[in-house]
Design a protein around this motif. Sequence first.
Motif, mmCIF file in Angstrom:
data_model
loop_
_atom_site.group_PDB
_atom_site.id
_atom_site.type_symbol
_atom_site.label_atom_id
_atom_site.label_comp_id
_atom_site.label_asym_id
_atom_site.label_seq_id
_atom_site.Cartn_x
_atom_site.Cartn_y
_atom_site.Cartn_z
ATOM 1 N N LEU A 203 0.828 -1.335 -0.234
ATOM 2 C CA LEU A 203 -0.126 0.029 0.067
ATOM 3 C C LEU A 203 0.850 1.228 -0.034
ATOM 4 C CD1 LEU A 203 -3.035 1.064 0.185
ATOM 5 C CD2 LEU A 203 -2.459 0.927 2.619
ATOM 6 N N ILE A 204 1.705 1.180 0.834
ATOM 7 C CA ILE A 204 2.732 2.455 0.747
ATOM 8 C C ILE A 204 3.655 2.589 -0.485
ATOM 9 C CG2 ILE A 204 4.686 3.362 2.123
ATOM 10 C CD1 ILE A 204 1.901 3.572 3.552
ATOM 11 N N GLU A 205 4.150 1.417 -0.900
ATOM 12 C CA GLU A 205 4.778 1.627 -2.234
ATOM 13 C C GLU A 205 3.932 1.995 -3.048
ATOM 14 O OE1 GLU A 205 6.184 -1.745 -5.521
ATOM 15 O OE2 GLU A 205 5.671 -2.561 -3.591
ATOM 16 N N LEU A 206 2.853 1.524 -3.384
ATOM 17 C CA LEU A 206 1.967 2.152 -4.466
ATOM 18 C C LEU A 206 1.713 3.498 -4.208
ATOM 19 C CD1 LEU A 206 -0.357 -0.781 -4.985
ATOM 20 C CD2 LEU A 206 1.748 -0.183 -6.521
ATOM 21 N N ALA A 207 1.307 3.919 -3.063
ATOM 22 C CA ALA A 207 1.055 5.308 -2.684
ATOM 23 C C ALA A 207 2.090 6.402 -3.094
ATOM 24 C CB ALA A 207 0.683 5.438 -0.963
ATOM 25 N N LYS A 208 3.315 5.818 -2.785
ATOM 26 C CA LYS A 208 4.485 6.903 -3.172
ATOM 27 C C LYS A 208 4.622 7.117 -4.642
ATOM 28 C CE LYS A 208 7.285 6.016 0.817
ATOM 29 N NZ LYS A 208 8.527 5.462 1.477
ATOM 30 N N ILE A 209 4.273 6.004 -5.424
ATOM 31 C CA ILE A 209 4.152 6.201 -6.697
ATOM 32 C C ILE A 209 3.199 7.027 -7.281
ATOM 33 C CG2 ILE A 209 3.708 4.870 -8.977
ATOM 34 C CD1 ILE A 209 4.659 2.418 -7.662
ATOM 35 N N ALA A 210 1.803 6.964 -6.514
ATOM 36 C CA ALA A 210 0.950 7.907 -6.616
ATOM 37 C C ALA A 210 1.125 9.191 -6.362
ATOM 38 C CB ALA A 210 -0.289 7.295 -6.004
ATOM 39 N N GLN A 211 1.804 9.560 -5.431
ATOM 40 C CA GLN A 211 2.194 10.816 -5.141
ATOM 41 C C GLN A 211 2.746 11.781 -5.824
ATOM 42 O OE1 GLN A 211 3.840 10.074 -0.957
ATOM 43 N NE2 GLN A 211 2.638 11.432 -0.128
ATOM 44 N N LYS A 212 3.429 10.845 -6.939
ATOM 45 C CA LYS A 212 4.227 11.722 -8.006
ATOM 46 C C LYS A 212 3.222 12.007 -9.271
ATOM 47 C CE LYS A 212 8.464 8.805 -7.378
ATOM 48 N NZ LYS A 212 9.286 7.663 -7.980
#
Length: 278
Positions: free
Chosen positions: A154-163
């Motif tokens: 979840l955190i891995e994907l959220a960091k991608i999404a924040q870009k």
Amino acid sequence: MKIINLKLLLFSFMFLNVSSSVFAQDEYFYIFLAFGQSNMEGFADFEEQDTIEDDRFKVLQAVDCENLDRKKGQWYPATAPITRCQTGISPADYFGRTLTAHLPEEIKIGIINVSVAGTKMALFQKDNEKYVASSPDWLQNKVKEYDGDPYGRLIELAKIAQKDGVIKGILLHQGESDTGDQTWPVQAKGVYDNILNDLGLEANSLPLLAGEMVSAEQGGKCASMNTVINTLPDVIPQAHVISSTDCEAVEDGLHFSAAGYRELGKRYGMKMLSLLEQ
């Protein structure tokens, strides 16, 4: 003079790098994180109406799915199933569709859904190794789809999404496996706090929408947990509970029907709309 020019060159290079990363983020791309157990994962079979593409509603794929021609970490139209390869419709589906139906056309919605059927809240804690190790094989197999760490995924994907966009909120539907556990709100707060901290966000800066279990009127076997869930705003100031009253359920008393998920998802969506307008 050469030293000054070198400093200017370095400054310009740094400015361009920062500027490019800033402008790559779309402030009109609203992203929401979803997690929980089977009802958020998606239990009911989806229907044709749930597979109609909305250009403004996207999902960041959580696992590789050959059958859907999707790869982890990439954006796709958010059509069911949006959790994993063989899951069904969930509240997140119609949460997103409700937002695009009511928000201005320039705003897009993105969903990240990392959910595991049958799990306790303990799975989403950082120190979940003992819980996973003691879980039945069928749950461990689901966890393996997230490389053994759903929270980490979840955190891995959220960091991608924040870009790409701006994280605006968190959706939660979990509790059947923790029915009667009075520590559930504190556990949920621990996960909520960890998410914000790991994403570099201010404490209590995101709304958390938590859905009730199937209601007693619908034959809910875990309806007593709703009393516990309704205390969540006492420990998380930004928490809001979504009622499941009159959301159609199936005979097992644990899950909603497709119609029930659509209605529950709309309620999540309407609540989030009211918060975005504040």
